[in-house]
Each structure stands twice: as C-alpha cells, then as structure tokens.
Design an enzyme around this catalytic site. Structure first.
Site, PDB file in Angstrom:
ATOM      1  N   GLU A  86      -5.844  -5.877  -0.921  1.00 42.83           N
ATOM      2  CA  GLU A  86      -4.887  -6.953  -1.252  1.00 42.83           C
ATOM      3  C   GLU A  86      -4.593  -7.762  -0.008  1.00 42.83           C
ATOM      4  OE1 GLU A  86      -1.139  -5.935  -3.128  1.00 42.83           O
ATOM      5  OE2 GLU A  86      -2.144  -4.451  -4.405  1.00 42.83           O
ATOM      6  N   GLU A 144      -0.396   1.864  -2.681  1.00 49.03           N
ATOM      7  CA  GLU A 144       0.724   1.700  -1.762  1.00 49.03           C
ATOM      8  C   GLU A 144       1.771   2.820  -1.831  1.00 49.03           C
ATOM      9  OE1 GLU A 144       2.309  -2.277  -2.105  1.00 49.03           O
ATOM     10  OE2 GLU A 144       0.512  -3.139  -1.242  1.00 49.03           O
TER      11      GLU A 144
HETATM   12  C1  FCB Z   1       1.908  -5.369  -3.182  1.00 48.90           C
HETATM   13  C2  FCB Z   1       1.678  -4.801  -4.559  1.00 48.90           C
HETATM   14  C3  FCB Z   1       1.249  -5.807  -5.574  1.00 48.90           C
HETATM   15  C4  FCB Z   1       1.965  -7.136  -5.380  1.00 48.90           C
HETATM   16  C5  FCB Z   1       1.834  -7.597  -3.952  1.00 48.90           C
HETATM   17  C6  FCB Z   1       2.460  -8.946  -3.671  1.00 48.90           C
HETATM   18  O1  FCB Z   1       2.891  -4.611  -2.540  1.00 48.90           O
HETATM   19  O2  FCB Z   1       0.694  -3.800  -4.526  1.00 48.90           O
HETATM   20  O3  FCB Z   1       1.472  -5.262  -6.835  1.00 48.90           O
HETATM   21  O4  FCB Z   1       3.268  -7.020  -5.793  1.00 48.90           O
HETATM   22  O5  FCB Z   1       2.407  -6.664  -3.091  1.00 48.90           O
END
Ligand code: FCB
Length: 441
Positions: A352, A167
């Site tokens: 994610e 990210e």
């Molecule tokens: C993302 C992150 C991860 C976690 C999720 C909820 O931005 O990569 O570490 O905090 O959000």
C-alpha cells in the site's frame, strides 16, 4: 508521469489494492456483523457514523471494477476476503454465498490476466468473536486458523500470493491503545495482548497454510518514518520508543522471534503469561513481506504522561487530505532497512502507498495531478531502494477506488477511480490515466 515499466526490473508487478469491508457492501450476501458495524454505530467514532453496509457496492459491481484494473494495465490485484462474510459468526457455520462470491471474484481476476494477491484479515473481526474478546483472547489464533482453512480450501488453488494479516499495528495498538479503530479500546493490557495474539494468529495461519500445501505466504506490515522532535536526548529516546512500538515490534517478532526492549519496557507487565513460548510459532518462515507506507511523524518526549511518554509534533512538509506529510524518502528507507536488518533477499512488495485528496468531478472528469506526482515520487523511491539492493518485487497503489476510510467514513478519497457515493458511479481520475499510460510505455 515521467515513468515507464522499463524503469523497473523485469517481472516487477504493478497493482492496486482494496479491502473487503471498505468496498464490498457488507449488508449483502449473508455476511455477519463485524466490530466495525457496531463501532460505527456509536456517536463520535466515525465521521457521520458511516459504516460499510453499502460502501462501493463492489459485491454487485465487481466485474466492472475488475475491468477498471484490466484497463489500467496492472498485473496484480490486492484484495481481501472477509472473515465475517465467509463465517458470519466467526466460527462454525460457513456462508456458501460468501465463498461463491470470492470464487467468482478470483476467477474474474484470472480471466482478466490479473494475479490475485489475497489478504486474509483486513479488519473484519466477526462480532460474535469480538464478544469473546476478539484479539485480546488467545483463542483468536485458532479461530482465525479455522477460517483460513475454509477460505483456502475454496480459492487457495488460484491465488498468486496470500498475506495473513493487514497492518498488525493498526489491529492492535491503534485499536486497543489509541482507540481510533474498532473495537475502540484505550487499555494497555488489552493492547499488549492484541499485539501478541495478532502475531500468534499470523504464525498459526502460516502453519495451517503450509499444511494445505499453500505457497507464497506473507504478511503486510505498516511503517511510519519516525524522527525525534529535537536533538534533546529525551526526544531521541521518545522517537526510539515510538519506532520500537510501531516499526520494530511486528517485524522483529516474525524475523527474529523476539520483541524490542524499548517496547517491552512498557508492555511486559501486561503480556499474556508464557508469551515467550509462542515466539517459535510467530517466527515461522514466510516467503515475502508486504510494506505499507504513507508518511512520517515527529516524536517528542512527554514525561508527565504515562508510558510511552510520547507527544506528536507536527511537521511542515506539504500534506495530503489526511493531514499526512508527503515524504517519499521514508519509503526508500523502510525498503532498504527491511532488507538490511530483517529479511535479506526475501521478496518485498509495497502493498500500500497512496494519498487522499478532496477530488471532485467536473464536466465528467477528475483532475488530480497531486496524486500522479505523489505516485511518481514514491515509485522513484522504490527505484532507489532497488538500486541500493532491496529485492522489491512489486508495488500496489492504495486504492483502486475511493472507499470507506474507516473512522473517516467516506470523506477521504484515496482512489485512482472516483466513486460518487450516491449514484455509485465510477469515474477514473487523471492519475488513473497517467498510471495506465506509464504502464503501457
Ligand atoms: C491503511 C489501511 C487501508 C487504508 C489505508 C489508507 O492503514 O490498510 O485499509 O485505510 O491505510
């Protein structure tokens, strides 16, 4: 959960994700201080000033945690290797104990039939490098490259895939412009530099990994579905600026070797001299792209504010414990958009996706039908993207465990498995059992 493996293409990988600082317990095993330790130590930055010193104590409980993955029937595990655990000062001396830990962890995954998906930077900037400016210092690319070589020489022979950075928007904009994450700056010059250097470090890492013979190299980008607050032209333009900063800057740097004009309009005067010459390094070919997706936001114009002249306008869909609207169509949209506009047939992974909920243990169990529904709805969005032609190869739920949710401390629970942060007891939630049942069908 009304889903089964056979709803997805053959070889599609299901997994769960975590990150080092959020679960390991950073005070163990000779790890060095990170900018999160010192950011958390200042009142007001993190809920209850909590840090990752103990977290889930995964450093000692990793075998039981890997068993939870195996028992869920997942194929792959997305984890990260902390820079400050491997090189406590960020450069120079290597902490053998740290390397040994990741060595055991990777072998433990393989022994359980789990494919290791490694992330090289999930936000543990070593404090000694933060002292030198961290992501605002151009030298960070070389420092990161050196760390990448050290960890890859030790475990690179056994990982299935490797991502350079997690990210970049959070690493740079959220942390240097909005000030929400470490190092907590609110400075446009620092932001422009961090936004460029994080990609330069990515490109440098790709080069170092290739030179070591590593394959299956990618990066994990986060995306937020952006909609204009109204049809008024200045709101539409505001949404385009927000989309350029959040959703286009990083993928366009990598896939096209350029930055979007709507973002450069504010950032160009603050960019490091000669940045254009770095675009060839930044756009080195990669093998896969990770997409992190959680929610959508409405952007409105704020002409009285400095660039990017934006104001956040609340939406009215049901929200998670984070206050984030639940909007699965956004995931489908980004997967098809990546394939169409940027990466073509390159494998995509949802690296994610998940939700926080104020889960509680009652009679030894956690009942979280909201999370199972969230998961099913987002997996449905992935299926639609695949049907529309996006080459999506896998999906990782965030997160395996409740963990350290950065500025929110331990309050926001994203896990398939509940963690009691006093006793450290793990309790698989009903969503874990439903996910496992779907994977077994
Ligand atoms: C993302 C992150 C991860 C976690 C999720 C909820 O931005 O990569 O570490 O905090 O959000």
């Amino acid at each position: 959960m009304d889903l089964s493996r056979s709803d997805f293409p053959e070889g599609f990988l299901f997994g769960a994700a975590t990150a080092a600082y959020q679960i390991e317990g950073h005070r163990f095993g000779g790890a060095g201080s990170t900018h999160w330790d010192t950011f958390a130590a200042v009142p007001g930055n993190v809920v209850r000033a909590e840090d990752g010193a103990l977290a889930c104590d995964h450093y000692h409980m990793w075998e039981a945690d890997l068993d939870l993955l195996k028992d869920a029937g997942v194929d792959a595990y997305r984890f990260s290797t902390s820079w400050a655990r491997v090189m406590p000062e960020g450069r120079g001396a290597v902490n053998q104990e740290g390397l040994d830990f990741y060595d055991r962890l990777v072998d433990g995954m393989l022994a359980r039939g789990l494919k290791p998906f490694q992330t090289l930077y999930h936000w543990e900037m070593p404090s000694a490098l933060a002292d030198l400016g961290g992501w605002t210092n151009r030298d960070v690319a070389g420092w990161f490259g050196d760390f990448v070589e050290v960890i890859t020489r030790r475990i690179g022979d056994r990982v299935a895939a490797v991502a350079t950075i997690n990210e970049p928007w959070c690493v740079s904009f959220l942390s240097h412009f909005l000030g929400h994450h470490a190092p907590g700056l609110r400075d446009i010059r620092a932001t422009a530099r961090a936004m460029h250097h994080v990609l330069l470090a990515h490109g440098e890492a790709v080069g170092r990994l290739r030179a070591l013979g590593q394959d299956n190299i990618g990066i994990v980008l986060n995306f937020d579905h952006t909609m204009p607050a109204s049809d008024a032209p200045d709101d539409v333009a505001a949404a385009a600026r927000q989309d350029a900063i959040f959703n286009r800057w990083f993928i366009e740097g990598i896939a096209k070797g350029s930055y979007p004009a709507e973002a450069l309009e504010g950032l160009a005067p603050h960019m490091p001299k000669g940045w254009e010459a770095d675009m060839a390094t930044i756009s080195r070919p990669i093998d896969w792209l990770g997409v992190n997706y959680y929610t959508r936001h409405f952007a409105g114009a704020a002409p009285d504010q400095p660039w990017p002249h934006l104001r956040d306008v609340p939406g009215d869909l049901p929200k998670t414990q984070m206050g984030w609207e639940i909007y699965p169509a956004g995931l489908e949209g980004f997967l098809t958009r990546m394939a169409r506009d940027y990466v073509g047939d390159m494998p995509l992974f949802v690296t994610e996706n998940g939700m926080a909920w104020p889960d509680v243990v009652e009679n030894g169990a956690v009942y979280d039908p909201e999370r199972a529904a969230f998961l099913a709805d987002h997996l449905g969005a992935v299926r639609r993207a695949i049907a529309a032609g996006a080459n999506v190869n896998g999906f990782f739920y965030w997160s395996l465990l409740d963990n350290y949710e950065w500025a929110f401390g331990y309050e926001k629970r994203f896990g398939l498995v509940h963690v009691d942060f006093d006793s450290l007891k793990r309790t698989p939630k009903s969503s874990y059992h439903e996910f496992a049942a779907a994977l077994a069908r």
